[in-house]
Design an enzyme around this catalytic site. Structure first.
Site, PDB file in Angstrom:
ATOM      1  N   ALA A  61       8.579 -29.852  20.267  1.00  0.00           N
ATOM      2  CA  ALA A  61       9.191 -29.727  21.593  1.00  0.00           C
ATOM      3  C   ALA A  61      10.710 -29.618  21.491  1.00  0.00           C
ATOM      4  O   ALA A  61      11.342 -28.810  22.196  1.00  0.00           O
ATOM      5  CB  ALA A  61       8.813 -30.931  22.460  1.00  0.00           C
ATOM      6  N   TYR A  63      12.383 -28.489  18.886  1.00  0.00           N
ATOM      7  CA  TYR A  63      12.668 -27.178  18.299  1.00  0.00           C
ATOM      8  C   TYR A  63      12.606 -26.096  19.373  1.00  0.00           C
ATOM      9  O   TYR A  63      13.488 -25.224  19.454  1.00  0.00           O
ATOM     10  CB  TYR A  63      11.658 -26.870  17.187  1.00  0.00           C
ATOM     11  CG  TYR A  63      11.842 -25.510  16.547  1.00  0.00           C
ATOM     12  CD1 TYR A  63      12.643 -25.340  15.417  1.00  0.00           C
ATOM     13  CD2 TYR A  63      11.215 -24.387  17.071  1.00  0.00           C
ATOM     14  CE1 TYR A  63      12.824 -24.093  14.838  1.00  0.00           C
ATOM     15  CE2 TYR A  63      11.384 -23.129  16.504  1.00  0.00           C
ATOM     16  CZ  TYR A  63      12.190 -22.988  15.380  1.00  0.00           C
ATOM     17  OH  TYR A  63      12.369 -21.752  14.823  1.00  0.00           O
ATOM     18  N   SER A 108       2.435  -2.199 -11.519  1.00  0.00           N
ATOM     19  CA  SER A 108       1.216  -2.991 -11.481  1.00  0.00           C
ATOM     20  C   SER A 108       1.071  -3.797 -12.772  1.00  0.00           C
ATOM     21  O   SER A 108       1.946  -3.766 -13.638  1.00  0.00           O
ATOM     22  CB  SER A 108       0.004  -2.080 -11.273  1.00  0.00           C
ATOM     23  OG  SER A 108      -0.096  -1.154 -12.342  1.00  0.00           O
ATOM     24  N   GLU A 137       0.877 -18.114 -12.772  1.00  0.00           N
ATOM     25  CA  GLU A 137       0.995 -18.146 -11.325  1.00  0.00           C
ATOM     26  C   GLU A 137      -0.324 -17.731 -10.685  1.00  0.00           C
ATOM     27  O   GLU A 137      -1.110 -16.981 -11.286  1.00  0.00           O
ATOM     28  CB  GLU A 137       2.098 -17.181 -10.866  1.00  0.00           C
ATOM     29  CG  GLU A 137       3.436 -17.418 -11.526  1.00  0.00           C
ATOM     30  CD  GLU A 137       4.441 -16.302 -11.239  1.00  0.00           C
ATOM     31  OE1 GLU A 137       4.146 -15.447 -10.377  1.00  0.00           O
ATOM     32  OE2 GLU A 137       5.503 -16.284 -11.879  1.00  0.00           O
ATOM     33  N   LYS A 139      -2.745 -15.453  -8.550  1.00  0.00           N
ATOM     34  CA  LYS A 139      -2.731 -14.030  -8.194  1.00  0.00           C
ATOM     35  C   LYS A 139      -3.166 -13.937  -6.737  1.00  0.00           C
ATOM     36  O   LYS A 139      -4.347 -13.987  -6.413  1.00  0.00           O
ATOM     37  CB  LYS A 139      -3.668 -13.225  -9.087  1.00  0.00           C
ATOM     38  CG  LYS A 139      -3.582 -11.727  -8.827  1.00  0.00           C
ATOM     39  CD  LYS A 139      -4.488 -10.947  -9.740  1.00  0.00           C
ATOM     40  CE  LYS A 139      -4.333  -9.446  -9.481  1.00  0.00           C
ATOM     41  NZ  LYS A 139      -4.689  -9.073  -8.094  1.00  0.00           N
ATOM     42  N   ASP A 141      -4.151 -12.715  -3.099  1.00  0.00           N
ATOM     43  CA  ASP A 141      -4.918 -11.583  -2.589  1.00  0.00           C
ATOM     44  C   ASP A 141      -4.330 -11.186  -1.240  1.00  0.00           C
ATOM     45  O   ASP A 141      -4.877 -11.473  -0.177  1.00  0.00           O
ATOM     46  CB  ASP A 141      -6.396 -11.968  -2.449  1.00  0.00           C
ATOM     47  CG  ASP A 141      -7.268 -10.755  -2.174  1.00  0.00           C
ATOM     48  OD1 ASP A 141      -6.775  -9.620  -2.317  1.00  0.00           O
ATOM     49  OD2 ASP A 141      -8.440 -10.939  -1.811  1.00  0.00           O
ATOM     50  N   ARG A 160       4.667  -1.935  -1.132  1.00  0.00           N
ATOM     51  CA  ARG A 160       4.711  -1.429  -2.508  1.00  0.00           C
ATOM     52  C   ARG A 160       4.542   0.086  -2.550  1.00  0.00           C
ATOM     53  O   ARG A 160       5.173   0.770  -3.349  1.00  0.00           O
ATOM     54  CB  ARG A 160       3.616  -2.095  -3.349  1.00  0.00           C
ATOM     55  CG  ARG A 160       3.603  -1.594  -4.787  1.00  0.00           C
ATOM     56  CD  ARG A 160       2.594  -2.365  -5.642  1.00  0.00           C
ATOM     57  NE  ARG A 160       2.602  -1.857  -6.994  1.00  0.00           N
ATOM     58  CZ  ARG A 160       1.822  -0.877  -7.443  1.00  0.00           C
ATOM     59  NH1 ARG A 160       0.960  -0.305  -6.624  1.00  0.00           N
ATOM     60  NH2 ARG A 160       1.885  -0.466  -8.689  1.00  0.00           N
ATOM     61  N   GLU A 196       4.411 -11.708  -1.765  1.00  0.00           N
ATOM     62  CA  GLU A 196       3.078 -11.331  -1.288  1.00  0.00           C
ATOM     63  C   GLU A 196       2.915 -11.808   0.142  1.00  0.00           C
ATOM     64  O   GLU A 196       3.039 -12.998   0.440  1.00  0.00           O
ATOM     65  CB  GLU A 196       2.009 -11.963  -2.170  1.00  0.00           C
ATOM     66  CG  GLU A 196       0.635 -11.369  -1.995  1.00  0.00           C
ATOM     67  CD  GLU A 196       0.373 -10.234  -2.962  1.00  0.00           C
ATOM     68  OE1 GLU A 196      -0.743  -9.699  -2.966  1.00  0.00           O
ATOM     69  OE2 GLU A 196       1.298  -9.881  -3.732  1.00  0.00           O
ATOM     70  N   TYR A 248       7.775 -14.386  -5.762  1.00  0.00           N
ATOM     71  CA  TYR A 248       7.464 -14.703  -7.155  1.00  0.00           C
ATOM     72  C   TYR A 248       8.224 -13.885  -8.193  1.00  0.00           C
ATOM     73  O   TYR A 248       8.014 -14.073  -9.382  1.00  0.00           O
ATOM     74  CB  TYR A 248       5.958 -14.560  -7.409  1.00  0.00           C
ATOM     75  CG  TYR A 248       5.372 -13.224  -7.004  1.00  0.00           C
ATOM     76  CD1 TYR A 248       5.473 -12.107  -7.837  1.00  0.00           C
ATOM     77  CD2 TYR A 248       4.693 -13.076  -5.802  1.00  0.00           C
ATOM     78  CE1 TYR A 248       4.920 -10.889  -7.479  1.00  0.00           C
ATOM     79  CE2 TYR A 248       4.137 -11.867  -5.432  1.00  0.00           C
ATOM     80  CZ  TYR A 248       4.255 -10.777  -6.267  1.00  0.00           C
ATOM     81  OH  TYR A 248       3.708  -9.569  -5.906  1.00  0.00           O
ATOM     82  N   LYS A 311       2.766 -14.411 -17.231  1.00  0.00           N
ATOM     83  CA  LYS A 311       3.982 -13.639 -17.467  1.00  0.00           C
ATOM     84  C   LYS A 311       4.761 -14.215 -18.649  1.00  0.00           C
ATOM     85  O   LYS A 311       4.896 -15.435 -18.768  1.00  0.00           O
ATOM     86  CB  LYS A 311       4.887 -13.664 -16.225  1.00  0.00           C
ATOM     87  CG  LYS A 311       4.249 -13.092 -14.975  1.00  0.00           C
ATOM     88  CD  LYS A 311       5.172 -13.236 -13.773  1.00  0.00           C
ATOM     89  CE  LYS A 311       4.525 -12.677 -12.510  1.00  0.00           C
ATOM     90  NZ  LYS A 311       5.385 -12.883 -11.311  1.00  0.00           N
ATOM     91  N   LYS A 335      -8.379 -12.254 -14.201  1.00  0.00           N
ATOM     92  CA  LYS A 335      -9.085 -12.301 -12.929  1.00  0.00           C
ATOM     93  C   LYS A 335     -10.271 -13.258 -12.977  1.00  0.00           C
ATOM     94  O   LYS A 335     -10.822 -13.549 -14.034  1.00  0.00           O
ATOM     95  CB  LYS A 335      -9.577 -10.897 -12.554  1.00  0.00           C
ATOM     96  CG  LYS A 335      -8.470  -9.847 -12.426  1.00  0.00           C
ATOM     97  CD  LYS A 335      -7.662 -10.052 -11.171  1.00  0.00           C
ATOM     98  CE  LYS A 335      -8.466  -9.769  -9.918  1.00  0.00           C
ATOM     99  NZ  LYS A 335      -8.890  -8.363  -9.762  1.00  0.00           N
ATOM    100  N   CYS A 425     -23.012  20.114   0.450  1.00  0.00           N
ATOM    101  CA  CYS A 425     -21.999  19.172   0.937  1.00  0.00           C
ATOM    102  C   CYS A 425     -22.388  18.698   2.333  1.00  0.00           C
ATOM    103  O   CYS A 425     -22.656  19.527   3.222  1.00  0.00           O
ATOM    104  CB  CYS A 425     -20.626  19.847   0.973  1.00  0.00           C
ATOM    105  SG  CYS A 425     -19.343  18.852   1.771  1.00  0.00           S
ATOM    106  N   CYS A 428     -19.455  20.287   4.905  1.00  0.00           N
ATOM    107  CA  CYS A 428     -19.250  21.716   5.169  1.00  0.00           C
ATOM    108  C   CYS A 428     -20.442  22.582   4.796  1.00  0.00           C
ATOM    109  O   CYS A 428     -20.446  23.785   5.089  1.00  0.00           O
ATOM    110  CB  CYS A 428     -17.996  22.213   4.460  1.00  0.00           C
ATOM    111  SG  CYS A 428     -18.166  22.311   2.657  1.00  0.00           S
ATOM    112  N   CYS A 441     -18.147  19.082  -4.100  1.00  0.00           N
ATOM    113  CA  CYS A 441     -18.317  20.118  -3.090  1.00  0.00           C
ATOM    114  C   CYS A 441     -17.576  21.366  -3.556  1.00  0.00           C
ATOM    115  O   CYS A 441     -16.411  21.293  -3.966  1.00  0.00           O
ATOM    116  CB  CYS A 441     -17.751  19.649  -1.754  1.00  0.00           C
ATOM    117  SG  CYS A 441     -17.527  20.965  -0.541  1.00  0.00           S
ATOM    118  N   CYS A 447     -13.085  22.874   3.039  1.00  0.00           N
ATOM    119  CA  CYS A 447     -13.970  21.792   3.463  1.00  0.00           C
ATOM    120  C   CYS A 447     -13.178  20.791   4.295  1.00  0.00           C
ATOM    121  O   CYS A 447     -12.153  20.269   3.832  1.00  0.00           O
ATOM    122  CB  CYS A 447     -14.569  21.092   2.243  1.00  0.00           C
ATOM    123  SG  CYS A 447     -15.565  19.636   2.646  1.00  0.00           S
TER     124      CYS A 447
END
Length: 699
Positions: A61, A63, A108, A137, A139, A141, A160, A196, A248, A311, A335, A425, A428, A441, A447
């Site tokens: 309040a 703030y 990357s 660190e 990773k 998402d 990016r 991120e 980071y 790293k 990962k 295809c 088309c 195709c 197309c």
């Protein structure tokens, strides 16, 4: 430059602030400016204590009362609000996202779920630079972002993008509370940082609940919610959504620290939010242990992670290890394994990509895989369908590859049916051609499915570099019937564009000017822009050197089969072009619709510049470069290639010389020893070129 911490004695709005203000209009302008500056200073400190340190000094309040007072002062006296905390509420909607160059490439990171690959990375690092410590660190998402500060003030933010250029999302990022608009402490004059953008899991759940209550579709996952929000053209919408940022890395600075660990400390000192689950370890086994502990803890975090990033700590070692074309050689993403679930296939549809490749996609009974609702999964190609034995109504196991792209792993309950891949295809109706496991195709640029994607690809940097022609704008132009092929871009007028939604005179004129300025591309950029299958920038340069000009390619209305046979035979002699690539290039030019589009581009005034060569003095010679030379690696490649030679990225038995500059990597020298390849210093390289009549360094 330094921004001192806020002193409670000199700033009454830091602790137990007064919230009962007299009417703003009773103040003089000087008094209002003074009070506004104290309020901005205090609110920035409160933001930092709340969002970064999680240790608020005052109630919500109190703030809100300080913030409202600042808004009143700025509005009553028309005070400058640049980088004021009040700018976080978001401004007017913008017409489109502009494209900007990054301060430094946002590359990357190589990745794997296999500990053996991480240990192989460690072995290479230690072989080239000796023993090192690593910084481990999470990773995240989310969505990678670059933010630039000058003299401590927020200047710009960009996605990016392709690593070299990204979308300018400054107006959106300014609304994110965890992004300081002014730095703290002893910050450098120039600073570019990488972070991120993500949406915290609890806030994501709340946002989806509100969307469902409002009759709107929920977001699929926090990453999609963050990405979609950040690219929203209305900053006020972004301000209403719960985005946050972790920082980071330092991309560029007038004072770069000596290590990653130091860099993280500096980021914290400058008021930039850094994750608390970061560790420094002495060897690769410590990194493996860190990843395993983070995998156990991932569900307890309030943000999504899909692995860990390891790293090299030392900045000097990083510089020595260097980079590859698209990734760094000093970091590795270890990962987490993909998560699996079982569901039923209800249909199989075939999508057509930019190069005409047909990709089958399974339509699934929705299933939660690792916290994400999955209703579609790729089947990759016809051969994979046959190998898996997949058909409609089968029960299948699904995984999220890299915790992102869903794919079918196996059939767990066969329903007894089969699936026949189409011969035509689905978009088309053109014949489907098979190339090994892949299907394409044959309609080419005529197309519709290939058309829109090819137009967007035509405009990218590395191709025709048409600034301002992003995916959304391409879709809008195609839907409006203004553009059917890339050649139609050169017919667009300002009046055409301003009749469309979200286009003003300025943005329309800018695009028309950008299209006009693209009419004299290099031949290799033109070839990249045509979306020829298997032809990226390196192959396009090789083709441009071989054929010299666009007239060297078979683009006429009537080209005989024997002409194409000769063309394909010549293609196979080009460096880095094997039989498969040669066949795909031939197929592209053999398609009469593709040739018609190329001729139409030329008729519209597009004139690819012929390749100027200095001769064939270095014909037959292949060089590899390691370390830093007096000129850039690209300048060396251009010089050698313009005189008939080749510069490749790795040493093999076909390499004639390895040129060694300052701070060279060890692996290329080891490969040279193994293959008996002579090595040259830069001075010896200059002498060798002089023997062939080639001057070095190039002017």
């Amino acid at each position: 430059m330094t921004s001192a911490d806020v002193d409670a004695e000199s700033n009454p709005y830091l602790r137990d602030p007064p919230t009962d203000f007299e009417d703003a209009e009773t103040l003089s302008r000087e008094e209002a400016e003074s009070q506004a500056e104290l309020l901005r200073e205090a609110i920035r400190e409160h933001d930092h204590r709340y969002y970064v340190e999680a240790e608020p000094l005052i109630s919500d309040a109190a703030y809100d009362a300080l913030f409202s007072r600042l808004v009143a002062l700025e509005g009553t006296f028309d005070l400058d609000t640049t980088n004021s905390p009040t700018s976080r509420v978001g401004g007017e909607p913008i017409e489109a996202l502009e494209t900007v160059e990054h301060v430094a490439p946002m590359l990357s990171i190589d990745q794997s779920t296999d500990a053996a690959d991480l240990r192989e990375f460690d072995e290479r690092v230690r072989r080239e630079v000796g023993d090192v410590a690593y910084v481990c660190e999470p990773k995240f998402d989310g969505l990678s972002i670059e933010i630039v500060y000058e003299d401590g003030a927020f200047v710009r933010a960009a996605t990016r993008g392709d690593g070299q250029r990204g979308d300018d999302v400054s107006a959106q990022v300014k609304t994110i509370p965890t992004v300081p608009l002014s730095l703290r402490g002893d910050y450098p004059d120039q600073l570019a940082v990488r972070g991120e953008v993500y949406m915290p899991k609890p806030d994501f759940s709340d946002l989806n609940a509100r969307r469902v209550e409002a009759g709107e579709d929920p977001f699929a996952n926090p990453r999609n919610a963050a990405a979609g929000t950040l690219r929203n053209l209305d900053p006020s919408v972004v301000a209403d959504r719960p985005l946050a940022v972790f920082f980071y890395d330092i991309l560029g600075s007038s004072a770069t620290p000596d290590s990653q660990w130091e860099s993280l400390d500096h980021l914290r000192d400058w008021g930039l939010r850094v994750a608390d689950r970061i560790e420094r370890v002495e060897d690769v086994e410590g990194a493996v242990d860190y990843r395993n502990r983070m995998q156990d803890a991932r569900d307890d975090l309030d943000y999504e992670i899909d692995g860990t990033v390891i790293k090299v700590d030392s900045r000097a070692a990083r510089d020595e290890l260097g980079t590859k074309s698209r990734s760094v050689r000093w970091a590795f993403a270890y990962k987490f394994p993909a998560r699996h679930e079982v569901t039923t296939i209800r249909d199989i549809v075939v999508q057509v990509g930019r190069t005409g490749r047909l990709t089958p996609v399974a339509i699934l009974d929705p299933v939660d895989v690792g916290g994400v609702t999955v209703s579609r999964a790729t089947l990759h190609n016809p051969d994979e369908i046959d190998e898996l034995g997949v058909a409609v109504d089968d029960r299948v196991r699904i995984k999220r590859a890299g915790d992102v792209i869903p794919q079918v792993v196996e059939v767990v309950e066969d329903a007894g049916g089969s699936y026949d891949f189409p011969d035509e295809c689905p978009v088309c109706g053109s014949q489907v051609d098979r190339d090994g496991p892949l299907a394409f195709c044959s309609g080419g640029l005529s197309c519709p499915a290939q058309r829109e994607a090819s137009i967007g690809h035509f405009a990218i940097k590395g191709a025709m570099d048409i600034d301002g022609l992003g995916e959304e704008r391409v879709s809008q132009l195609v839907e409006a019937g203004l553009v059917e092929t890339v050649a139609d871009l050169y017919d667009l007028t300002v009046s055409d564009l301003t009749e469309l939604e979200r286009w003003g005179e300025t943005s329309a004129q800018n695009l028309v000017d950008a299209i006009e300025s693209s009419k004299v591309p290099s031949l290799d950029s033109f070839l990249v822009g045509l979306s020829i299958p298997e032809v990226g920038e390196a192959t396009a340069r090789a083709l441009a050197r071989e054929f010299g000009s666009i007239d060297g390619f078979p683009i006429g209305e009537d080209v005989s089969a024997s002409d194409f046979d000769e063309f394909e035979s010549r293609l196979t002699t080009v460096a880095d072009v094997g039989e498969t690539v040669a066949r795909r290039v031939r197929d592209f030019f053999e398609n009469k619709n593709n040739r018609a589009v190329i001729r139409s581009l030329l008729d519209h005034g597009v004139e690819p510049e012929p390749v100027e060569t200095g001769g064939d003095e270095l014909a037959g010679l292949t060089f590899v470069v390691t370390g830093s030379l007096a000129v850039s690696r690209s300048a060396v490649s251009e010089l050698v290639e313009s005189h008939g030679g080749n510069v490749t990225g790795s040493v093999s038995g076909n390499t004639d010389y390895l040129v060694i500059g300052e701070n060279p990597g060890q692996s290329k020298r080891d490969d040279a020893d193994e293959n008996d390849v002579p090595t040259l210093t830069e001075a010896e390289f200059e002498e060798l070129l002089a023997e062939y009549g080639v001057s070095y360094p190039p002017e």
